[in-house]
Design an enzyme around this catalytic site. Structure first.
Site, PDB file in Angstrom:
ATOM      1  NE  ARG A   5       0.133  -0.991   4.112  1.00  0.00           N
ATOM      2  CZ  ARG A   5      -0.419  -0.898   3.107  1.00  0.00           C
ATOM      3  NH1 ARG A   5      -1.044  -2.457   2.897  1.00  0.00           N
ATOM      4  NH2 ARG A   5      -0.671   0.127   2.334  1.00  0.00           N
ATOM      5  N   GLY A  61      -0.072   0.606  -1.814  1.00  0.00           N
ATOM      6  CA  GLY A  61      -1.272   1.481  -1.376  1.00  0.00           C
ATOM      7  C   GLY A  61      -2.294   0.605  -1.126  1.00  0.00           C
ATOM      8  NE  ARG A 109       3.764   4.711   7.313  1.00  0.00           N
ATOM      9  CZ  ARG A 109       5.187   4.387   6.659  1.00  0.00           C
ATOM     10  NH1 ARG A 109       6.361   4.570   7.293  1.00  0.00           N
ATOM     11  NH2 ARG A 109       5.224   3.532   5.340  1.00  0.00           N
ATOM     12  CG  HIS A 110       1.122   0.471   8.435  1.00  0.00           C
ATOM     13  ND1 HIS A 110       2.300   0.143   8.156  1.00  0.00           N
ATOM     14  CD2 HIS A 110       0.773   1.341   7.486  1.00  0.00           C
ATOM     15  CE1 HIS A 110       2.456   0.570   6.997  1.00  0.00           C
ATOM     16  NE2 HIS A 110       1.409   1.309   6.435  1.00  0.00           N
ATOM     17  N   GLY A 111       2.740  -0.333  11.540  1.00  0.00           N
ATOM     18  CA  GLY A 111       4.027  -1.008  11.821  1.00  0.00           C
ATOM     19  C   GLY A 111       4.660  -1.180  10.458  1.00  0.00           C
ATOM     20  CD  GLU A 112      10.276  -3.245   8.788  1.00  0.00           C
ATOM     21  OE1 GLU A 112      11.276  -2.565   8.675  1.00  0.00           O
ATOM     22  OE2 GLU A 112      10.335  -4.355   9.230  1.00  0.00           O
ATOM     23  CB  SER A 113       4.133  -3.416   5.662  1.00  0.00           C
ATOM     24  OG  SER A 113       4.446  -2.654   4.540  1.00  0.00           O
ATOM     25  CD  GLU A 140      -0.461   5.530   1.566  1.00  0.00           C
ATOM     26  OE1 GLU A 140      -1.001   6.375   1.415  1.00  0.00           O
ATOM     27  OE2 GLU A 140       0.547   5.355   2.359  1.00  0.00           O
ATOM     28  CG  ASN A 154       6.710  -0.192   5.088  1.00  0.00           C
ATOM     29  OD1 ASN A 154       5.957  -0.220   5.850  1.00  0.00           O
ATOM     30  ND2 ASN A 154       6.067   0.682   4.026  1.00  0.00           N
TER      31      ASN A 154
END
Length: 221
Positions: free
Chosen positions: A59, A23, A9-13, A83, A16
């Site tokens: 992201r 999405g 999963r991608h890093g914190e965006s 997403e 988030n």
């Protein structure tokens, strides 16, 4: 011939942090998200990877570039790994959607009907069809190669949950019960089209005990 699929999963965006539904919305990684990806890059630096795929949203692309960008391998970008499209909910916070949709939103989160389409967006069934068509295409493209392969896919929490539900033969309504933290590491081993999950939602690379090795290695460089 076996295929090891590394799902990240991608890093914190920014979405988030703001607790917004992002999405298809193209949001950036935060500084913390970049740090998380750097930690995972350090963890995986000695793990050989044959091919890297990622969502086309920045992201996910940024996360993939941090982790695999120095390996002299092309990162194959696919919009099918995005997403879920949250439609009219895009860019709204959880609280705003709760206020607007009420019990409908609570039901969608706690016991979703996989065929219910978010207005101007997607249903879980549509998301599953899109993501699994792409994942199966990727697996098939490597299936007849003579040696075992390790493939990495960097994408999103919803897309990863779909893949895990598929492997576990779970109904899609259960996908929100599968936790996926930022830069979570998941590993699925495929043998003759059957997947076996050997690692799930692992973020031990973000724990303090990794720090000493990372600092020491940077000092030696």
């Amino acid at each position: 011939m076996a295929i090891k699929l590394i799902l990240i999963r991608h890093g914190e965006s920014d979405g988030n942090v703001q607790r917004k539904f992002s999405g298809f919305q193209d949001v950036d990684l935060t500084k913390k998200g970049i740090w998380q990806a750097e930690r995972l890059a350090y963890r995986l630096k000695r793990v050989p990877v044959d091919t890297v795929y990622c969502s086309d949203l920045k992201r996910a692309r940024h996360t993939a570039e941090i982790i695999f960008g120095d390996r002299e391998k092309d990162i194959v970008v696919s919009p099918n790994l995005r997403e879920i499209n949250f439609g009219i909910w895009e860019g709204m916070t959880f609280e705003e959607i709760k206020l607007r949709e009420g019990a409908k939103f609570t039901s969608w989160m706690e016991n979703p009907d996989e065929k219910t389409i978010i207005p101007q967006g997607e249903s879980l069934a549509i998301l599953s069809e899109r993501v699994m068509t792409e994942v199966n295409r990727i697996l098939q493209s490597h299936k007849n190669e003579e040696e075992d392969k390790t493939i990495a896919i960097v994408c999103h929490g919803g897309a990863i949950r779909i893949i895990l539900c598929n492997v576990l033969n779970l109904e899609l309504k259960n996908l929100w019960y599968i936790k996926q933290k930022s830069t979570a590491l998941n590993i699925i081993d495929y043998y003759d089209n059957r997947g076996f999950i050997s690692l799930l939602n692992d973020t031990s690379h973000l724990e303090d005990w990794w720090e000493s090795g990372l600092i020491e290695e940077k000092r030696d460089e």
